[in-house]
Design a protein around this motif. Structure first.
Motif, PDB file in Angstrom:
ATOM      1  N   UNK A  50       1.060  -1.041  -0.127  1.00  0.00           N
ATOM      2  CA  UNK A  50       0.118  -0.211  -0.067  1.00  0.00           C
ATOM      3  C   UNK A  50       1.065   1.934   0.172  1.00  0.00           C
ATOM      4  N   UNK A  51       1.980   1.199   0.775  1.00  0.00           N
ATOM      5  CA  UNK A  51       2.799   2.467   1.161  1.00  0.00           C
ATOM      6  C   UNK A  51       3.656   2.776  -0.950  1.00  0.00           C
ATOM      7  N   UNK A  52       3.740   1.615  -0.632  1.00  0.00           N
ATOM      8  CA  UNK A  52       4.912   1.371  -2.463  1.00  0.00           C
ATOM      9  C   UNK A  52       3.741   1.584  -3.456  1.00  0.00           C
ATOM     10  N   UNK A  53       2.898   1.323  -3.236  1.00  0.00           N
ATOM     11  CA  UNK A  53       2.026   1.616  -4.180  1.00  0.00           C
ATOM     12  C   UNK A  53       1.260   0.795  -5.680  1.00  0.00           C
ATOM     13  N   UNK A  54       1.047   0.504  -6.327  1.00  0.00           N
ATOM     14  CA  UNK A  54       0.350  -0.783  -8.161  1.00  0.00           C
ATOM     15  C   UNK A  54       1.791  -1.095  -8.144  1.00  0.00           C
ATOM     16  N   UNK A  55       2.596  -0.793  -8.694  1.00  0.00           N
ATOM     17  CA  UNK A  55       4.115  -0.780  -9.730  1.00  0.00           C
ATOM     18  C   UNK A  55       5.067  -1.831  -8.722  1.00  0.00           C
ATOM     19  N   UNK A  56       4.701  -1.994  -7.759  1.00  0.00           N
ATOM     20  CA  UNK A  56       5.274  -3.264  -7.273  1.00  0.00           C
ATOM     21  C   UNK A  56       3.887  -4.067  -6.781  1.00  0.00           C
ATOM     22  N   UNK A  57       4.865  -5.439  -6.635  1.00  0.00           N
ATOM     23  CA  UNK A  57       3.887  -6.723  -6.562  1.00  0.00           C
ATOM     24  C   UNK A  57       4.039  -7.197  -5.320  1.00  0.00           C
ATOM     25  N   UNK A  58       3.620  -7.844  -5.052  1.00  0.00           N
ATOM     26  CA  UNK A  58       3.486  -8.779  -3.685  1.00  0.00           C
ATOM     27  C   UNK A  58       4.786 -10.010  -2.968  1.00  0.00           C
ATOM     28  N   UNK A  59       4.838 -10.474  -4.608  1.00  0.00           N
ATOM     29  CA  UNK A  59       6.187 -11.711  -4.502  1.00  0.00           C
ATOM     30  C   UNK A  59       6.970 -10.410  -4.707  1.00  0.00           C
ATOM     31  N   UNK A  60       7.622 -10.172  -5.588  1.00  0.00           N
ATOM     32  CA  UNK A  60       8.620  -8.663  -4.971  1.00  0.00           C
ATOM     33  C   UNK A  60       9.498  -8.510  -4.080  1.00  0.00           C
ATOM     34  N   UNK A  61       8.341  -7.521  -3.314  1.00  0.00           N
ATOM     35  CA  UNK A  61       7.804  -6.834  -1.734  1.00  0.00           C
ATOM     36  C   UNK A  61       8.295  -8.627  -0.748  1.00  0.00           C
ATOM     37  N   UNK A  62       7.774 -10.212  -0.975  1.00  0.00           N
ATOM     38  CA  UNK A  62       8.172 -10.429  -0.270  1.00  0.00           C
ATOM     39  C   UNK A  62      10.137 -11.280  -0.686  1.00  0.00           C
ATOM     40  N   UNK A  63      10.115 -11.279  -1.977  1.00  0.00           N
ATOM     41  CA  UNK A  63      10.977 -11.924  -2.437  1.00  0.00           C
ATOM     42  C   UNK A  63      12.445 -10.853  -1.777  1.00  0.00           C
ATOM     43  N   UNK A  64      12.133  -9.557  -1.852  1.00  0.00           N
ATOM     44  CA  UNK A  64      13.850  -8.778  -0.956  1.00  0.00           C
ATOM     45  C   UNK A  64      13.312  -9.347   0.657  1.00  0.00           C
ATOM     46  N   UNK A  65      11.964  -9.156   1.176  1.00  0.00           N
ATOM     47  CA  UNK A  65      11.858  -9.538   2.604  1.00  0.00           C
ATOM     48  C   UNK A  65      12.862 -11.037   2.852  1.00  0.00           C
ATOM     49  N   UNK A  66      12.593 -11.993   1.994  1.00  0.00           N
ATOM     50  CA  UNK A  66      13.356 -12.975   2.339  1.00  0.00           C
ATOM     51  C   UNK A  66      15.320 -13.410   2.372  1.00  0.00           C
ATOM     52  N   UNK A  67      15.404 -11.950   1.336  1.00  0.00           N
ATOM     53  CA  UNK A  67      17.068 -12.249   1.182  1.00  0.00           C
ATOM     54  C   UNK A  67      17.585 -11.328   2.231  1.00  0.00           C
TER      55      UNK A  67
END
Length: 760
Positions: free
Chosen positions: A725-742
């Protein structure tokens, strides 16, 4: 006839209660009273109806009004009755006996205004009934229906000039709210008008605040709609593309406690009339509807018209949006728009202009039926066709057959019920309770009318039998059902649908006398108009000027816009909606995905449509991709981190901005425009372009990852959805979760190394 000294201004005050005419009305009325032919273009809410209603008070004869919708006729007649003006209508909602009665009353001079549906003129009996009636004015309402380039073309309208000539009318007036110069020229030609026999009062409605909200996801669109209706006070019309959407939106607004009702062609007549009246009379604040609702509806205090889906043309949009603010007060016209909305409209266009093979096949199917009247529903006909065909296309084929005189569709009222007496008459009467007066009355009338034929079986009109019995149709039906339960009679209801009569049975199905090139031309025209709606939605130009330019208003630059989202700078003047503007592809600084699309389209020029190119960049593994081995494309999967809607938006922007051309009518394909080729030429070889895109992709991914990392550091790991929600629609949940896991993995590695060092 009223005194010739009575002025239009006096009639306006006395009969309609208005102190002054709206712009253009007085000139139109005066020229009609003089007996001139006239094409009148007035915006929705500009008072077109009064232009032919007021002259009716001045004429000795009748004003005959051709109107396309039953609901429109009823609404107009109800309003006129309230003013004391004698008016009536003739359409399929009344019985044959009632039509005869009304025609006699018209001939006797009882009515000044008579509304009729254009299809009624196919009846010779009806035409000859009007032949000896003095008709001073022949008014064609919603005249854009005459033109094949209009947004609601109806073949039955095209013969109106011949009808007017046959009836010997004094003059003709044609009226519409939305017509481009091409449509106006077509109307003038078909009605035999001269160029000077036209009045255009202008299309500009400065009190309408025009807005577009770019929202792709259905769920978000519903949430946005809920926010809008909470913020706007007053009556609201919500247009949706399908009946299913209408039902879904109705449920969503009911859930938040909004006072709403709904309207679409799938409802029974009684429900449609009740729901319309509830909205018109203010018992319900919001009506959710398909485009079946609204034509000619006179509700002045509509504060917002919201299109939940993109309409098929700007003519349809402006006519429907124009139902807001008819009292002159500021009102909102909001289009909720997503890239995939186009597919629904393409489905409608393809259904309206079916392929030649389907038309030939349906002719064969109908020809194999040996009945004079073919009682087959659309579903029945569909069941005989191999492959996947939508029901809308079947209806369109029948419409085309009517247009070319190959077949005709009968009214539901032309179908008769059948009945057979199962017992001796005396026994039948004895089996009925003496107190059941209606059942006895029905039996008595049946034996009087049909006598011994009842034992063999008869066909009859329910309307006529109701008149013979002097009872209402509902009472008649209840009585018949009770007699059927007692096994006194065997009853079969009339066919519920429109029977088909094939007028030409000796044609070659592969060579039907149909101008298929003309049908394809019409389909291409519909696709062109759909593209204009996309341009309106995508471009951040003044929306009022865009529409005025489309409708050919000469002095559009004289208008200073203070009422569209593109021109209003203060967010307090609009209903806020967070949305990103599409990239302007007219400059040389194309985005990564835009370049990839251009190269891919050049590779498969004129082979595939928009959906397939989105599949390629998305990295899809569907049947088409596998069949054509599209995974071998240079840029296959380069947009895998984008949503399909985002890719759709990017490609649509390229089309709207003239870098890509969509052509081919029924099944449009894409190719590069000259401007697109120039961009490709500037980027070097495909291999260097591929390397460049790969490098840009890596840089873009790195930038994205850094932005996500900063957001995680600020907000924590707890809620990826909150981060999105903070980042906007240009960022998918998959991308966010990938960075978090890393990040978590790197933290664990750091802790392990530190722990091992300390332990050592």
């Amino acid at each position: 006839m009223l005194s010739s000294q009575t002025t239009p201004q006096e009639l306006l005050k006395t009969h309609f209660g208005y102190s002054h005419f709206l712009p253009g009305q007085e000139e139109v009325v005066n020229r009609i009273i003089k007996g001139e032919n006239l094409l009148v273009i007035m915006p929705t809410g500009g008072g077109k109806s009064l232009c032919y209603q007021l002259p009716a008070l001045h004429f000795e004869g009748v004003v005959l009004v051709v109107s396309p919708l039953i609901a429109l006729m009823k609404d107009q007649v109800d309003q006129l009755s309230a003013t004391g003006m004698k008016s009536t209508f003739i359409n399929s909602s009344i019985s044959a006996n009632e039509i005869t009665v009304r025609l006699e009353e018209i001939a006797s001079g009882k009515y000044k205004l008579v509304y009729v549906a254009p299809e009624r003129f196919f009846s010779r009996t009806f035409l000859y009934s009007l032949k000896n009636i003095r008709i001073d004015l022949f008014a064609v309402d919603e005249a854009h229906c005459i033109s094949e380039w209009g947004h609601d073309f109806r073949p039955s309208y095209m013969r109106l000039k011949k009808v007017a000539d046959f009836l010997g009318v004094r003059s003709i007036v044609a009226l519409t709210a939305t017509a481009t110069e091409k449509v106006r020229a077509d109307i003038r030609g078909l009605l035999g008008f001269q160029p000077h026999e036209e009045i255009v009062t202008g299309f500009h409605r400065p009190n309408l605040i025009l807005m577009v909200h770019r929202i792709d996801k259905e769920k978000k669109r519903v949430e946005n709609l809920q926010q809008i209706v909470r913020k706007i006070t007053g009556s609201i019309i919500v247009y949706a593309g399908t009946r299913k959407s209408v039902e879904s939106i109705f449920s969503a607004l009911n859930e938040i406690g909004e006072s709403c009702t709904l309207y679409h062609a799938g409802l029974i007549d009684e429900d449609r009339v009740r729901n319309q009246d509830d909205f018109i009379n203010g018992r319900k604040r919001i009506i959710i509807c398909t485009n079946a609702f609204g034509m000619g509806i006179n509700k002045k205090d509509v504060r917002a018209v919201i299109h939940f889906n993109m309409p098929g043309s700007l003519e349809a949009y402006y006519q429907e949006a124009g139902r807001a603010g008819r009292d002159g007060k500021n009102s909102y016209c909001i289009m909720l728009f997503g890239a995939r909305d186009r597919y629904l409209q393409e489905f409608f266009i393809q259904g309206s202009y079916p392929p030649k093979e389907l038309i030939s096949r349906l002719y064969t199917i109908l020809n194999e039926e040996n009945e004079d009247v073919i009682l087959k529903t659309h579903e029945d006909l569909l069941s005989k066709i191999d492959g996947r065909v939508n029901e809308m296309a079947v209806s369109s084929v029948l419409r085309i057959f009517e247009e070319y005189g190959i077949a005709e569709r009968l009214s539901e009222r032309d179908h008769k019920a059948s009945l057979k007496l199962l017992a001796d008459f005396e026994e039948a009467v004895d089996s009925v309770d003496p107190r059941a007066e209606v059942q006895r009355l029905i039996l008595g009338n049946l034996i009087d009318l049909y006598d011994q034929s009842l034992y063999r079986g008869v066909q009859f009109s329910l309307d006529s039998l109701a008149v013979e019995c002097s009872i209402g149709k509902e009472s008649l039906m209840r009585g018949i059902k009770e007699l059927q339960k007692k096994e006194v009679i065997e009853y079969t209801a009339p066919f519920r649908g429109r029977g088909i009569r094939l007028l030409k049975r000796d044609l070659d199905p592969s060579d039907l006398p149909i101008e298929f090139d003309e049908l394809e031309k019409r389909a291409d025209h519909e696709f062109d108009r759909l593209k204009k709606v996309e341009e309106y939605a995508y471009n951040n130009v003044c929306r009022h000027k865009f529409l005025l330019q489309y409708f050919g208003e000469a002095n559009m630059n004289a208008h200073v816009c203070k009422s569209c989202d593109s021109c209003l700078k203060s967010t307090s003047s609009t209903i806020s909606n967070k949305q990103e503007s599409p990239h302007n592809s007219s400059d040389d600084n194309l985005s990564l995905m835009e370049k990839a699309f251009l190269h891919t389209i050049r590779m498969y020029s004129n082979k595939f449509g928009q959906k397939v190119f989105v599949d390629i960049l998305k990295g899809s593994q569907n049947k088409i991709v596998k069949r054509w081995k599209l995974s071998g494309s240079s840029f296959y999967g380069y947009g895998e981190s984008y949503s399909r809607d985002e890719l759709d938006n990017i490609l649509s922007s390229l089309i709207v901005n003239g870098l890509v051309i969509r052509s081919g009518g029924m099944y449009p394909v894409l190719r590069l425009a000259d401007a697109g080729e120039q961009h490709i030429g500037c980027t070097g070889s495909e291999e260097s372009m591929k390397q460049d895109i790969h490098k840009q992709k890596q840089e873009a991914d790195k930038t994205k990852n850094e932005t996500i990392i900063k957001a995680v550091v600020t907000h924590g790991f707890d809620d990826p959805k909150l981060l999105k929600q903070e980042l906007g629609d240009s960022y998918s949940l998959a991308e966010i979760n990938k960075v978090i896991m890393q990040m978590k993995s790197e933290c664990l590695d750091y802790l392990r190394k530190r722990y091992i060092r300390e332990d050592a």
